[in-house]
Design a protein around this motif. Structure first.
Motif, PDB file in Angstrom:
ATOM      1  N   GLN A   1       0.854  -1.186   0.000  1.00 49.21           N
ATOM      2  CA  GLN A   1       0.000   0.000   0.000  1.00 49.21           C
ATOM      3  C   GLN A   1       0.893   1.240   0.000  1.00 49.21           C
ATOM      4  N   VAL A   2       0.541   2.213  -0.797  1.00 44.60           N
ATOM      5  CA  VAL A   2       1.353   3.415  -0.920  1.00 44.60           C
ATOM      6  C   VAL A   2       0.716   4.552  -0.144  1.00 44.60           C
ATOM      7  N   GLN A   3       1.541   5.388   0.453  1.00 37.66           N
ATOM      8  CA  GLN A   3       1.093   6.625   1.080  1.00 37.66           C
ATOM      9  C   GLN A   3       1.691   7.789   0.300  1.00 37.66           C
ATOM     10  N   VAL A   4       0.900   8.842   0.114  1.00 35.16           N
ATOM     11  CA  VAL A   4       1.381  10.009  -0.625  1.00 35.16           C
ATOM     12  C   VAL A   4       1.204  11.266   0.211  1.00 35.16           C
ATOM     13  N   VAL A   5       2.164  12.173   0.079  1.00 33.54           N
ATOM     14  CA  VAL A   5       2.142  13.435   0.815  1.00 33.54           C
ATOM     15  C   VAL A   5       2.458  14.568  -0.154  1.00 33.54           C
ATOM     16  N   GLU A   6       1.593  15.580  -0.154  1.00 35.20           N
ATOM     17  CA  GLU A   6       1.797  16.732  -1.029  1.00 35.20           C
ATOM     18  C   GLU A   6       2.591  17.817  -0.310  1.00 35.20           C
ATOM     19  N   SER A   7       3.303  18.603  -1.092  1.00 37.90           N
ATOM     20  CA  SER A   7       3.990  19.781  -0.571  1.00 37.90           C
ATOM     21  C   SER A   7       4.164  20.772  -1.706  1.00 37.90           C
ATOM     22  N   GLY A   8       4.522  22.008  -1.331  1.00 40.00           N
ATOM     23  CA  GLY A   8       4.847  23.009  -2.337  1.00 40.00           C
ATOM     24  C   GLY A   8       3.792  24.073  -2.546  1.00 40.00           C
ATOM     25  N   GLY A   9       2.666  23.968  -1.867  1.00 38.69           N
ATOM     26  CA  GLY A   9       1.648  24.995  -2.012  1.00 38.69           C
ATOM     27  C   GLY A   9       2.066  26.299  -1.351  1.00 38.69           C
ATOM     28  N   GLY A  10       1.253  27.334  -1.584  1.00 38.15           N
ATOM     29  CA  GLY A  10       1.551  28.618  -0.976  1.00 38.15           C
ATOM     30  C   GLY A  10       0.767  29.728  -1.634  1.00 38.15           C
ATOM     31  N   LEU A  11       1.168  30.937  -1.313  1.00 40.62           N
ATOM     32  CA  LEU A  11       0.543  32.143  -1.861  1.00 40.62           C
ATOM     33  C   LEU A  11       1.426  32.679  -2.985  1.00 40.62           C
ATOM     34  N   VAL A  12       0.816  32.946  -4.129  1.00 41.78           N
ATOM     35  CA  VAL A  12       1.559  33.447  -5.269  1.00 41.78           C
ATOM     36  C   VAL A  12       0.718  34.484  -5.992  1.00 41.78           C
ATOM     37  N   GLN A  13       1.365  35.441  -6.617  1.00 45.01           N
ATOM     38  CA  GLN A  13       0.649  36.463  -7.373  1.00 45.01           C
ATOM     39  C   GLN A  13       0.189  35.912  -8.725  1.00 45.01           C
ATOM     40  N   PRO A  14      -0.856  36.481  -9.284  1.00 42.82           N
ATOM     41  CA  PRO A  14      -1.274  36.063 -10.637  1.00 42.82           C
ATOM     42  C   PRO A  14      -0.110  36.162 -11.618  1.00 42.82           C
ATOM     43  N   GLY A  15      -0.006  35.153 -12.459  1.00 44.52           N
ATOM     44  CA  GLY A  15       1.109  35.081 -13.389  1.00 44.52           C
ATOM     45  C   GLY A  15       2.325  34.366 -12.844  1.00 44.52           C
ATOM     46  N   GLY A  16       2.322  34.061 -11.566  1.00 39.72           N
ATOM     47  CA  GLY A  16       3.458  33.398 -10.935  1.00 39.72           C
ATOM     48  C   GLY A  16       3.445  31.895 -11.134  1.00 39.72           C
ATOM     49  N   ALA A  92      -7.460  23.821  -2.776  1.00 40.80           N
ATOM     50  CA  ALA A  92      -6.635  22.794  -2.147  1.00 40.80           C
ATOM     51  C   ALA A  92      -6.310  21.766  -3.225  1.00 40.80           C
ATOM     52  N   TYR A  93      -5.029  21.440  -3.329  1.00 43.86           N
ATOM     53  CA  TYR A  93      -4.585  20.493  -4.347  1.00 43.86           C
ATOM     54  C   TYR A  93      -4.215  19.171  -3.680  1.00 43.86           C
ATOM     55  N   TYR A  94      -4.699  18.101  -4.269  1.00 42.67           N
ATOM     56  CA  TYR A  94      -4.484  16.753  -3.738  1.00 42.67           C
ATOM     57  C   TYR A  94      -3.816  15.879  -4.786  1.00 42.67           C
ATOM     58  N   CYS A  95      -2.911  15.027  -4.342  1.00 41.12           N
ATOM     59  CA  CYS A  95      -2.440  13.989  -5.243  1.00 41.12           C
ATOM     60  C   CYS A  95      -3.032  12.661  -4.801  1.00 41.12           C
ATOM     61  N   ALA A  96      -3.172  11.781  -5.763  1.00 42.17           N
ATOM     62  CA  ALA A  96      -3.768  10.481  -5.517  1.00 42.17           C
ATOM     63  C   ALA A  96      -3.115   9.453  -6.426  1.00 42.17           C
ATOM     64  N   ALA A  97      -3.113   8.214  -5.994  1.00 41.56           N
ATOM     65  CA  ALA A  97      -2.452   7.162  -6.746  1.00 41.56           C
ATOM     66  C   ALA A  97      -3.355   5.945  -6.877  1.00 41.56           C
ATOM     67  N   VAL A  98      -3.148   5.220  -7.956  1.00 36.37           N
ATOM     68  CA  VAL A  98      -3.851   3.964  -8.170  1.00 36.37           C
ATOM     69  C   VAL A  98      -2.904   3.016  -8.901  1.00 36.37           C
ATOM     70  N   GLY A  99      -2.873   1.755  -8.451  1.00 33.14           N
ATOM     71  CA  GLY A  99      -2.040   0.778  -9.121  1.00 33.14           C
ATOM     72  C   GLY A  99      -2.582   0.512 -10.512  1.00 33.14           C
ATOM     73  N   SER A 100      -1.771   0.800 -11.536  1.00 36.16           N
ATOM     74  CA  SER A 100      -2.258   0.656 -12.908  1.00 36.16           C
ATOM     75  C   SER A 100      -1.080   0.596 -13.862  1.00 36.16           C
ATOM     76  N   LEU A 101      -1.165  -0.316 -14.823  1.00 31.20           N
ATOM     77  CA  LEU A 101      -0.144  -0.405 -15.866  1.00 31.20           C
ATOM     78  C   LEU A 101      -0.687   0.066 -17.206  1.00 31.20           C
ATOM     79  N   TYR A 102      -1.878   0.676 -17.187  1.00 30.39           N
ATOM     80  CA  TYR A 102      -2.454   1.171 -18.432  1.00 30.39           C
ATOM     81  C   TYR A 102      -1.621   2.328 -18.972  1.00 30.39           C
ATOM     82  N   ARG A 103      -1.626   2.472 -20.272  1.00 33.33           N
ATOM     83  CA  ARG A 103      -0.864   3.530 -20.937  1.00 33.33           C
ATOM     84  C   ARG A 103      -1.440   4.916 -20.627  1.00 33.33           C
ATOM     85  N   LEU A 104      -2.750   4.993 -20.457  1.00 34.87           N
ATOM     86  CA  LEU A 104      -3.399   6.275 -20.209  1.00 34.87           C
ATOM     87  C   LEU A 104      -3.933   6.330 -18.775  1.00 34.87           C
ATOM     88  N   CYS A 105      -4.120   7.534 -18.273  1.00 30.09           N
ATOM     89  CA  CYS A 105      -4.708   7.723 -16.955  1.00 30.09           C
ATOM     90  C   CYS A 105      -5.971   8.565 -17.099  1.00 30.09           C
TER      91      CYS A 105
END
Length: 125
Positions: A1-16, A92-105
């Motif tokens: 089973q995989v666990q995922v953790v997001e990072s890198g969010g914040g406040l940014v000006q338009p165009g940033g 709020a941005y989330y990442c998610a994972a699924v076990g898959s060997l398909y070419r497309l997601c």
């Protein structure tokens, strides 16, 4: 089973720019499709971008050309590079994972099994 953790969010000006990271543990991401999703207050969660285990990519039309998804299997991490950010990208941005060997997601939340806690992105002047 995989666990995922997001990072890198914040406040940014338009165009940033921001780069979000989705770091995995417990299993290698090499055999997983990984998606980025976002949810703004009062709105449903929507798919932003995904990358398959064979590096096939899919983008929500509104972000195509501005966002780039990539993976580094050696670091067990998937990235979302976001450029030319707009106030409507605020969510709020989330990442998610699924076990898959398909070419497309797919950008359907119900297709993904493992979710992170999210990171906030705010685009404002």
């Amino acid at each position: 089973q995989v666990q995922v953790v997001e990072s890198g969010g914040g406040l940014v000006q338009p165009g940033g720019s921001l780069r979000l990271s989705c770091a995995a543990s417990g299993s290698s991401l090499a055999n997983y499709a990984v998606g980025w999703f976002r949810q703004a207050p009062g709105k449903e969660r929507e798919g932003v971008s995904c990358i398959s285990s064979t590096n096939g990519t899919t983008y929500y039309p509104d972000v195509k050309g501005r966002f780039t998804i990539s993976r580094d299997n050696a670091k067990n991490t998937v990235y979302l590079q976001m450029n030319s950010l707009k106030p409507e990208d605020t969510a709020a941005y989330y990442c998610a994972a699924v076990g898959s060997l398909y070419r497309l997601c797919m950008l359907l939340p119900r297709e993904y099994d493992y979710w992170g806690q999210g990171t906030q992105v705010t685009v404002s002047s």
